[in-house]
Design an enzyme around this catalytic site. Structure first.
Site, PDB file in Angstrom:
ATOM      1  N   GLY A 188       0.735  -1.238  -0.231  1.00 52.31           N
ATOM      2  CA  GLY A 188       0.063  -0.029  -0.110  1.00 52.31           C
ATOM      3  C   GLY A 188       0.879   1.033  -0.102  1.00 52.31           C
ATOM      4  O   GLY A 188       2.115   1.200   0.481  1.00 52.31           O
ATOM      5  N   TYR A 222      -6.490   7.652  -0.321  1.00 52.19           N
ATOM      6  CA  TYR A 222      -6.213   6.575   0.557  1.00 52.19           C
ATOM      7  C   TYR A 222      -7.457   6.092   0.875  1.00 52.19           C
ATOM      8  O   TYR A 222      -7.756   4.883   1.005  1.00 52.19           O
ATOM      9  CB  TYR A 222      -5.070   7.011   1.378  1.00 52.19           C
ATOM     10  CG  TYR A 222      -4.541   6.042   2.266  1.00 52.19           C
ATOM     11  CD1 TYR A 222      -3.704   5.034   2.034  1.00 52.19           C
ATOM     12  CD2 TYR A 222      -5.151   5.830   3.653  1.00 52.19           C
ATOM     13  CE1 TYR A 222      -3.262   4.007   2.643  1.00 52.19           C
ATOM     14  CE2 TYR A 222      -4.663   4.955   4.793  1.00 52.19           C
ATOM     15  CZ  TYR A 222      -3.705   4.019   3.898  1.00 52.19           C
ATOM     16  OH  TYR A 222      -3.241   2.998   4.965  1.00 52.19           O
TER      17      TYR A 222
HETATM   18  P1  NAD Z   1       5.301   0.375   4.261  1.00 50.48           P
HETATM   19  O1  NAD Z   1       5.437   1.693   3.390  1.00 50.48           O
HETATM   20  O2  NAD Z   1       6.278   0.372   5.403  1.00 50.48           O
HETATM   21  O3  NAD Z   1       5.354  -0.968   3.414  1.00 50.48           O
HETATM   22  C1  NAD Z   1       4.505  -0.962   2.243  1.00 50.48           C
HETATM   23  C2  NAD Z   1       5.513  -1.957   1.417  1.00 50.48           C
HETATM   24  O4  NAD Z   1       4.575  -1.864   0.135  1.00 50.48           O
HETATM   25  C3  NAD Z   1       6.615  -1.347   1.082  1.00 50.48           C
HETATM   26  O5  NAD Z   1       7.672  -2.450   1.256  1.00 50.48           O
HETATM   27  C4  NAD Z   1       6.424  -1.040  -0.570  1.00 50.48           C
HETATM   28  O6  NAD Z   1       7.688  -1.028  -1.434  1.00 50.48           O
HETATM   29  C5  NAD Z   1       5.366  -1.969  -1.110  1.00 50.48           C
HETATM   30  N1  NAD Z   1       4.839  -1.669  -2.103  1.00 50.48           N
HETATM   31  C6  NAD Z   1       4.378  -0.563  -2.491  1.00 50.48           C
HETATM   32  N2  NAD Z   1       3.966  -0.377  -3.837  1.00 50.48           N
HETATM   33  C7  NAD Z   1       3.890  -1.691  -4.178  1.00 50.48           C
HETATM   34  C8  NAD Z   1       3.575  -2.140  -5.377  1.00 50.48           C
HETATM   35  N3  NAD Z   1       3.154  -1.450  -6.491  1.00 50.48           N
HETATM   36  N4  NAD Z   1       3.917  -3.447  -5.557  1.00 50.48           N
HETATM   37  C9  NAD Z   1       4.428  -4.192  -4.674  1.00 50.48           C
HETATM   38  N5  NAD Z   1       4.977  -3.727  -3.512  1.00 50.48           N
HETATM   39  C10 NAD Z   1       4.703  -2.441  -3.234  1.00 50.48           C
HETATM   40  O7  NAD Z   1       3.793   0.380   4.951  1.00 50.48           O
HETATM   41  P2  NAD Z   1       3.238  -0.346   5.979  1.00 50.48           P
HETATM   42  O8  NAD Z   1       2.854   0.639   7.245  1.00 50.48           O
HETATM   43  O9  NAD Z   1       3.804  -1.661   6.409  1.00 50.48           O
HETATM   44  O10 NAD Z   1       1.761  -0.545   5.550  1.00 50.48           O
HETATM   45  C11 NAD Z   1       1.427  -1.873   5.198  1.00 50.48           C
HETATM   46  C12 NAD Z   1      -0.239  -1.934   4.799  1.00 50.48           C
HETATM   47  O11 NAD Z   1      -0.850  -1.646   5.909  1.00 50.48           O
HETATM   48  C13 NAD Z   1      -0.134  -0.782   3.743  1.00 50.48           C
HETATM   49  O12 NAD Z   1      -1.536  -1.415   2.858  1.00 50.48           O
HETATM   50  C14 NAD Z   1      -0.984   0.418   4.568  1.00 50.48           C
HETATM   51  O13 NAD Z   1      -1.766   1.242   3.793  1.00 50.48           O
HETATM   52  C15 NAD Z   1      -1.506  -0.271   5.578  1.00 50.48           C
HETATM   53  N6  NAD Z   1      -1.805   0.497   6.774  1.00 50.48           N
HETATM   54  C16 NAD Z   1      -0.706   0.890   7.600  1.00 50.48           C
HETATM   55  C17 NAD Z   1      -0.886   1.521   8.756  1.00 50.48           C
HETATM   56  C18 NAD Z   1       0.337   1.973   9.576  1.00 50.48           C
HETATM   57  O14 NAD Z   1       0.022   2.785  10.551  1.00 50.48           O
HETATM   58  N7  NAD Z   1       1.490   1.766   9.402  1.00 50.48           N
HETATM   59  C19 NAD Z   1      -2.240   1.975   9.298  1.00 50.48           C
HETATM   60  C20 NAD Z   1      -3.396   1.501   8.333  1.00 50.48           C
HETATM   61  C21 NAD Z   1      -2.926   0.700   7.236  1.00 50.48           C
END
Ligand code: NAD
Length: 450
Positions: free
Chosen positions: A292, A355
């Site tokens: 994401g 988002y």
């Molecule tokens: P992060 O940015 O640390 O990791 C996301 C990973 O997804 C990265 O390694 C990135 O390279 C990969 N990615 C992005 N685009 C891509 C693509 N087109 N193809 C393949 N890989 C791709 O984010 P995170 O905090 O670990 O979040 C993971 C998920 O959880 C996401 O969907 C995010 O929206 C969701 N989320 C996170 C939080 C939070 O508080 N961190 C809260 C709600 C939702």
């Protein structure tokens, strides 16, 4: 970025000072470890009135806790309120929990078992819906790192009467340290159609329930995705870790650490589903859509490319690859699809129209596809909706907003990537067949969108 306030309140002077100032008192959460896989203490099993389901005691025993009907300091309390169907019957809920709620050990669990509100009986529906308000309020007042949930067991339309058997994996998760950052949630179990080929699968090795299954996790190089890959590997799955080619080094490091296979691939690539299928010649037992991105701007300032890239990565690629992998039969019968929503998709957030739209779209996807995927393919489809999770994404948030995000929930702290990963692993369990079309918030009962 470490949570210094949590550290401060963990010291005697810090606790004294913050109490005097009336500031939040987060309790350190105990998470799963190999040495301490269970809660510490017994499980108090109570019933309000007469139960409407059979097999509750058997389902509770799968938690690994000693089930008792009397305990001085229980680690968990399960109240079976499935038979409560009138407003007067709610008095039984009060009568059961009022005398014991104070005795719950710190970091304890309360699970109320209810049934699905009936479309045909508004008294039953009102009463069972009342349990939701009850649970959400108790979650807010219980404190000391304890959590409170409602699990609805379907009682209607089950020939031969309803059984709590299908709730086994859910109770195992909720009554364990694995659900440390989940509170105030309502989980509605489905009655798995017996002819769908998706009846609960036997688990041969309880320590590694995903043995023999291949799990693919997108966005697995770091953050939540790396934690999901790690927990699924811990549970015995063969893991394929996918991330963009630009993150190849980090991806390979993560994969090596877990004994997983690295698949450098942009999930938005037109041939992404084919490449995934080629990487999993024996099919996929678990598919986790975790990749994401955010591209924040207020709508008035948001160019079309920022809008489009978020929708493309967070939603469109999920829809497309899911459709193609289901159609090709790559996701095997009994398979699990887990997608990643966000509380932003429930509550909305300034600067995140793109988002939040993408994450709300994920919720729409799982609710619609879940029942059909079960009927047509024997596959469940669920989502996690993380709240404030300590990752690189949230470390980049300005200090005051970050502090607000951490504290504005019933547990007064941010979650860890492993908390989301444990929820994904619960959806992925072979015996989670009755968990379908659900969106589980992993947010410490965030005030946002509650
Ligand atoms: P992060 O940015 O640390 O990791 C996301 C990973 O997804 C990265 O390694 C990135 O390279 C990969 N990615 C992005 N685009 C891509 C693509 N087109 N193809 C393949 N890989 C791709 O984010 P995170 O905090 O670990 O979040 C993971 C998920 O959880 C996401 O969907 C995010 O929206 C969701 N989320 C996170 C939080 C939070 O508080 N961190 C809260 C709600 C939702």
């Amino acid at each position: 970025m470490a949570d210094r306030y949590l550290h401060l309140t963990g010291t005697a002077p810090g606790r004294f000072l913050t109490r005097r100032l009336g500031l939040p008192q987060p309790a350190p959460l105990r998470r799963w470890t190999l040495e301490t896989p269970h809660l510490d203490g017994s499980l108090l099993h109570l019933t309000a009135g007469a139960s409407a389901v059979t097999g509750v005691a058997e389902a509770l025993r799968t938690s690994g806790l000693t089930v008792t009907e009397r305990a001085d300091r229980p680690a968990a309390i399960v109240l079976d309120a499935t038979g409560v169907a009138t407003a007067a019957g709610l008095g039984d809920v009060h009568a059961a929990l009022h005398p014991v709620v104070r005795s719950l050990a710190p970091g304890g669990r309360i699970v109320v078992l209810g049934t699905v509100p009936s479309p045909d009986d508004h008294h039953q529906a009102a009463t069972q819906q009342a349990l939701e308000g009850f649970v959400r309020s108790l979650g807010k007042e219980i404190g000391r790192g304890s959590t409170v949930q409602l699990v609805r067991i379907p009682v209607a339309r089950i020939p031969g009467g309803a059984s709590a058997h299908a709730a086994g994996s859910t109770l195992r998760f909720l009554l364990s340290p694995r659900s440390a950052y989940v509170s105030g949630q309502v989980i509605e179990l489905t009655s798995a159609a017996p002819d769908s080929g998706s009846a609960p699968a036997p688990i041969t090795d309880p320590a590694a329930p995903l043995t023999g299954r291949t799990a693919l996790v997108t966005g697995a190089a770091r953050g939540i995705g790396a934690a999901v890959a790690s927990v699924l590997a811990r549970d015995g799955a063969r893991v394929i870790a996918l991330d963009v080619p630009g993150a190849r080094e980090e991806l390979e490091r993560t994969a090596d650490r877990l004994g997983a296979t690295a698949l450098p691939l942009d999930i938005t690539a037109p041939d992404a589903a084919d490449r995934i299928a080629a990487a999993a010649p024996d099919g996929l037992g678990v598919l986790v859509h975790n990749a994401g991105i955010t591209r924040d701007r207020r709508l008035a300032n948001m160019p079309a490319d920022r809008w489009a890239s978020v929708i493309e990565v967070n939603l469109d690629s999920v829809l497309r690859t899911t459709d193609e992998l289901l159609k090709a039969g790559t996701i095997t019968r009994g398979g699990r699809i887990v997608a990643t929503a966000s509380i932003a998709g429930i509550a909305g957030n300034t600067g995140q129209t793109n988002y939040a739209a993408s994450k709300a779209g994920i919720i729409g996807l799982v609710r619609s596809l879940g029942p059909r995927a079960a009927a047509d393919h024997g596959v469940t489809v669920n989502a996690v909706a993380p709240g404030f999770i300590e990752t690189k994404m949230t470390a980049a948030v300005p200090l005051f907003i970050r502090e607000a995000g951490r504290r504005m929930n019933s547990l007064s702290q941010g979650g860890l990537p492993v908390d989301v990963a444990e929820a994904v692993a619960w959806f992925a369990q072979p015996d989670s067949t009755a968990v379908n079309g659900q969106v589980l918030r992993v947010c410490g009962q965030s005030l946002l969108g509650a």
